[in-house]
Every structure is written in C-alpha cells, then in structure tokens.
Design a protein around this motif. Structure first.
Motif, PDB file in Angstrom:
ATOM      1  N   THR A  20      -4.441  26.052 -90.312  1.00  0.00           N
ATOM      2  CA  THR A  20      -3.367  25.206 -90.840  1.00  0.00           C
ATOM      3  C   THR A  20      -3.662  24.675 -92.234  1.00  0.00           C
ATOM      4  O   THR A  20      -2.772  24.112 -92.879  1.00  0.00           O
ATOM      5  CB  THR A  20      -3.105  24.010 -89.904  1.00  0.00           C
ATOM      6  N   SER A  21      -4.894  24.813 -92.717  1.00  0.00           N
ATOM      7  CA  SER A  21      -5.224  24.375 -94.072  1.00  0.00           C
ATOM      8  C   SER A  21      -4.864  25.477 -95.062  1.00  0.00           C
ATOM      9  O   SER A  21      -5.057  26.663 -94.794  1.00  0.00           O
ATOM     10  CB  SER A  21      -6.716  24.041 -94.178  1.00  0.00           C
ATOM     11  N   SER A  59     -15.804  21.719 -91.363  1.00  0.00           N
ATOM     12  CA  SER A  59     -14.541  22.405 -91.652  1.00  0.00           C
ATOM     13  C   SER A  59     -13.354  21.454 -91.633  1.00  0.00           C
ATOM     14  O   SER A  59     -12.511  21.470 -92.537  1.00  0.00           O
ATOM     15  CB  SER A  59     -14.323  23.531 -90.633  1.00  0.00           C
ATOM     16  N   VAL A  60     -13.260  20.626 -90.607  1.00  0.00           N
ATOM     17  CA  VAL A  60     -12.100  19.743 -90.510  1.00  0.00           C
ATOM     18  C   VAL A  60     -12.153  18.665 -91.594  1.00  0.00           C
ATOM     19  O   VAL A  60     -11.103  18.222 -92.088  1.00  0.00           O
ATOM     20  CB  VAL A  60     -12.019  19.120 -89.098  1.00  0.00           C
ATOM     21  N   LEU A 111      -9.027  18.215 -94.077  1.00  0.00           N
ATOM     22  CA  LEU A 111      -8.332  16.932 -94.210  1.00  0.00           C
ATOM     23  C   LEU A 111      -8.414  16.392 -95.628  1.00  0.00           C
ATOM     24  O   LEU A 111      -7.472  15.763 -96.127  1.00  0.00           O
ATOM     25  CB  LEU A 111      -8.928  15.922 -93.226  1.00  0.00           C
ATOM     26  N   THR A 112      -9.542  16.634 -96.300  1.00  0.00           N
ATOM     27  CA  THR A 112      -9.698  16.163 -97.680  1.00  0.00           C
ATOM     28  C   THR A 112      -8.646  16.766 -98.597  1.00  0.00           C
ATOM     29  O   THR A 112      -7.952  16.057 -99.348  1.00  0.00           O
ATOM     30  CB  THR A 112     -11.102  16.498 -98.200  1.00  0.00           C
ATOM     31  N   VAL A 138      -2.530  18.969 -91.773  1.00  0.00           N
ATOM     32  CA  VAL A 138      -3.276  19.935 -90.963  1.00  0.00           C
ATOM     33  C   VAL A 138      -3.421  19.352 -89.562  1.00  0.00           C
ATOM     34  O   VAL A 138      -3.330  18.141 -89.362  1.00  0.00           O
ATOM     35  CB  VAL A 138      -4.666  20.237 -91.564  1.00  0.00           C
ATOM     36  N   GLN A 139      -3.657  20.226 -88.608  1.00  0.00           N
ATOM     37  CA  GLN A 139      -3.812  19.808 -87.227  1.00  0.00           C
ATOM     38  C   GLN A 139      -5.247  20.069 -86.794  1.00  0.00           C
ATOM     39  O   GLN A 139      -5.635  21.227 -86.622  1.00  0.00           O
ATOM     40  CB  GLN A 139      -2.828  20.542 -86.325  1.00  0.00           C
ATOM     41  N   PRO A 140      -6.047  19.014 -86.631  1.00  0.00           N
ATOM     42  CA  PRO A 140      -7.480  19.187 -86.333  1.00  0.00           C
ATOM     43  C   PRO A 140      -7.748  20.044 -85.104  1.00  0.00           C
ATOM     44  O   PRO A 140      -8.671  20.869 -85.119  1.00  0.00           O
ATOM     45  CB  PRO A 140      -7.969  17.748 -86.141  1.00  0.00           C
TER      46      PRO A 140
END
Length: 520
Positions: free
Chosen positions: A170-171, A409-410, A414-415, A424-426
C-alpha cells in the motif's frame, strides 16, 4: 429456543420495512430523524450478524432474515444514506461486488493501476525506477555478502520480493528487497545455527546438503560452505514469511510498536559491531577460515588481527580504503549539493573495482580475493527444507527478523505516507511483506525488508507509484540474466568497504546512550 425466537421476533418488530435490496442511494428528503436512524441501522447490522451466527435445530424456528434487515442503511458524514445488502443476499451482483472489494483489498494494484495517470506520472516514475535499479545492484551484492551469502542471491532478493510487494503493498515509495539490518540479523542467525552444527560433530550433522542448491562461489560464513548457507537462508526466509502472514491474519501488526527505540538501537548497534568486525578479513586480506569463532568472537577476532598484523594484504587494504573514501565523498557531496539524483557511489566503486581488477590482474599479481564464478540466469524454484531441528534452531532468529523487519518497513511506509499525504494500511503491509518473504524463499532468496535509503531516493526524485519498483526490478533482471558474469573479477575488499560504510548510521546510535541516560 424461546430466546432465539424472541430475537427474530424483536428484529422483525423493530425493522418492519420490507423493501428490496437495491444498493441505491436515497435523496436528501429524508433528513428528519437522521441521527436516530443511523443508530438503528448499526444495531440492525449487529442483530443480523448475531441471528445469523446462532445455530438452529430442527425443532427451532427457521432462520429467516428479518424484513427490516433487507433495507439496512448506512449514513455517512454528509447525511447521505446508502442501502446495504444483508449477508444472506444471493444476488450475483452483490456477490461479485463483495469479491471485487476483497480482491482490491488484498491486491491494491487492482485499484491504482487502472487509474494510473500516464501522462503526468510516467516520466518521474521512470526516472525513480532507473535510479532505484542502479542502487539495487551494488546494495544487493553487498548485503548478500553481509549475510555470508554469494552476491548473486542478493540480486535475487532485490527482484522477487519487490515483485510481490508491487501487487500487495500500500506504500507508494518503499523499496522492498535486501536491507542491511535484516541481512545482519539473518547472517547472525545462520552463523549461530551453523556453529551449533559444527559443535555437534561430523557424525551428528543437523541437516545434510543434498546438492539441490548450487554452490556458485567460495563466499561462506565462518563455519560451513556456500550451499549450506543459502539453504539455511531460504529456510529462514520461509519461516519469516509464514510467521508474518500468521501475524497479519491475526492482526498482530501492533506488536511491533512495543519494540522501544532503546531496544532496537542497542540490538542493531551490537549487531553492527559484530558484522563490521567480521568484514576485517575482507578489507585486510586475511584468511576468514582461520578467524576465531564462538563465544566472545568479536574481541577474539581483534586480538587475532593484531597478532597477524604483518600478514595483512596491502593491496586489499588500499582497495578497501579508496572504496570507502569514494563512498564517503559521494554521499557528502549529494547531501551538501542537495542533489535530486544522488551520486551512485556504490555503483562507481563496484564498476571501477571490477574493471581495474580485470585490467591489472589483481588476483594473479597481488593475490587479491575476487568473486570468481557467478551463475547467470534466474534460479529454478525449489522448496526450502523444513524439519523439527531447523524449526528449533531458527525459532529465535525467525521472531527477531520478522518483528524488526516489519517494524522497519512499516515505519518507512508511514513516514512517507504522512509526509506526502496519503494513507497506508499497516496490517496489509505486514501481509505483503510476509507473502514476499514466503514466495521468494522458493527462489533462493534470504529475508527481505524495506530500505530507507532506497525509499528516500524514490521519494526525493518524485516517484508517484510503485511502478518505479517495477522499473527498478527490470534493471536488476537484466543484470542477472545478461551482465552478472561481468562482476566475477570484483574484489571482495570493495564489498567489505561498502558494508562498513553502510553501517555508519548504526554506529552513530552510540550517541543515543547519553540521551537515554538522561531519560532514565
């Protein structure tokens, strides 16, 4: 039984509207009582689910959907009402819509690729992808060397996981593939397991290599051959993928938030010291097989280096020193000049190191270790071995790599999502990363994760979508299929220098001790 009948009767009494399921929006003329109706609708949804989940016996009332539940409505913030189909609706259109919604959730590429704005985004994605591919080649080689694996497997790890993440991530900017920290942790887990195997003795080998995995070169960990190393690495990737998928299914992605900064900093800094110490054999030209191992390995290696200081290969030291200097200068210039396209220092030292080694016969004249044999083409899919002994031996390493790999990664995802105003969806990120590790383990890959340096380059250039990942992966594919043999004269000292310079950011965490001491 009476209570169940009462539930159905109560639902029928509350929701007596018997309209059909149409999924259409109603107009704004029904504004009165809007807030109360939204509460009733939510209660109706919950009641429908409860009634549908209660098992009924032959003597009980038939399971029927209360008439009012056939015309449920959801009210959004603007006041519009949308009719919802009940869970028992058997209309084909409702089933297809549900299936498409599930597919879009599982594979976000189905949502964004048809809406891709080719005219406005293709050029920036192309530029970001080409730059990403240039970075992936030397980093993949170096990080494979970091994990104690032949460099070609690093190129595989920069290809296959990225293709899976392209479908499920999603990123828009994260680059999934070989990453220094995960390579450190994977190499450490493999080394510890092989040390245990070595202690078991020749007659008590924990797992035998049946030749199904190739032995492309001479790069090994401190105990074991190259075939053992890649076999264990693929098994670790498989276990990491399975664990991450299970965590995603159970929605346990939040566990990564409980890893404090102090814990991660201390763990990764200690691992960086250990890995940098292990690279002394490459940059100094010493025999890695004769280096100490086991408990207190790091201080023992430094003592060994001081005792054999006269045996250092001067040519290897000069090559490593020049390579490190070039990397530092390129990185400093890119930051100082605020270049949109950073100077590819890793690619420069790899290219010139390979060319000079071939032109001046470093191996023959100065006894400089080189990579030698490099297989061309893509690996054939093979199932990594699984046994109770391997599960027990890699249990700790699997948990550590899974949690830290996902946490890194998450955090990156998120950054950039917060910085560039998208979401994004963690939990989907965790699932995508798990499937990427699981799938790539069948193609001779070690565990992968997101890379901050590569992701930053993609974002700074202005990449818009994951199409840049596809373009970067195609660059790596071309190198694997057609150009891999060109790097066979690359000195291992160059890779050692790349690794040590890449660990610079982890070494800087030593300064956190002062800050953390003031906190507690």
């Amino acid at each position: 039984m009476a209570s169940r009948r009462n539930q159905v009767e109560e639902s029928q009494r509350l929701f007596s509207d018997d309209s059909s399921c149409s999924g259409e929006e109603e107009g704004p003329e029904e504004e009165e009582g809007l807030e109360d109706d939204s509460i009733v609708n939510e209660f109706a949804i919950l009641t429908a689910e409860c009634v549908a989940q209660v098992p009924l016996s032959d003597n009980d009332v038939p399971r029927v959907q209360p008439p009012g539940l056939q015309n449920l409505q959801r009210v959004d913030a603007s006041g519009k009402r949308t009719k919802l189909c009940p869970t028992s609706c058997s209309r084909p259109s409702c089933n297809v819509a549900t299936l498409l919604s599930f597919v879009k959730t599982l594979f976000p590429i189905v949502h964004w690729l048809p809406r891709y704005q080719w005219k406005s985004n293709i050029m920036v994605d192309l530029a970001a992808g080409l730059t990403l591919g240039v970075m992936l080649i030397p980093q993949g080689m170096a990080y494979a060397f970091l994990a104690g694996i032949h460099l070609v497997y690093g190129l595989y790890t920069c290809l296959f996981p990225a293709m899976i993440y392209l479908l499920m991530g999603t990123s828009r900017h994260i680059s999934v593939g070989a990453f220094s920290l995960v390579s450190i942790l994977a190499g450490q887990a493999i080394t510890e397991y092989m040390d245990l195997q070595k202690k078991a003795g020749p007659g008590n080998t924990m797992i035998s290599v049946n030749g199904s995995f190739p032995t492309p070169g001479t790069n090994t960990t401190e105990s074991g051959n190259a075939a053992d190393v890649i076999l264990y690495a693929t098994t670790l990737s498989l276990l990491v993928g399975i664990l991450q998928i299970c965590m995603a299914v159970c929605r346990l992605g939040f566990l990564a938030s409980y890893l404090s900064d102090a814990l991660i900093s201390g763990f990764t800094t200690g691992a960086a010291v250990q890995i940098a110490t292990s690279q002394l054999s490459s940059v100094l030209g010493l025999d890695a097989a004769s280096m100490p191992s086991g408990v207190f390995k790091v201080p023992k290696i430094w003592v060994y280096v001081l005792e054999h200081i006269t045996d250092i290969n001067v040519a290897c030291f000069i090559i490593a020193f020049i390579s490190a200097a070039v990397l530092i200068v390129c990185r400093a210039l890119s930051i100082q000049l605020q270049l949109k396209f950073p100077i590819p220092g890793e690619l420069l030292v790899v290219t010139f190191g390979t060319a000079l080694s071939w032109a001046f016969s470093f191996k023959e004249l100065y006894d400089v270790p080189i990579l030698n044999k490099i297989p061309s083409g893509l690996p054939a899919p093979k199932v990594p071995p699984i046994s109770a002994t391997l599960l027990k031996g890699f249990a700790e390493g699997t948990v550590v790599v899974s949690l830290i790999g996902y946490a890194v990664s998450v955090s990156i995802a998120l950054t950039f999502a917060n910085k560039l105003s998208y979401s994004v969806q963690p939990n989907q990120e965790l699932l995508a990363l798990g499937v990427a590790n699981l799938f790539s383990s069948f193609f001779s890959c070690f565990p992968s994760s997101g890379s901050l340096s590569r992701s930053s380059v993609v974002a700074n250039i202005g990449g818009k979508t994951l199409l840049s990942t596809l373009i970067g992966s195609l660059v790596v594919l071309v190198v694997i299929v057609a150009l891999a043999q060109l790097f066979k004269t690359l000195p291992t000292a160059v890779l050692g220098a790349i690794i040590i310079i890449a660990l610079k950011g982890l070494f800087s965490q030593f300064t956190d001790v002062k800050r953390l001491w003031r906190v507690n």
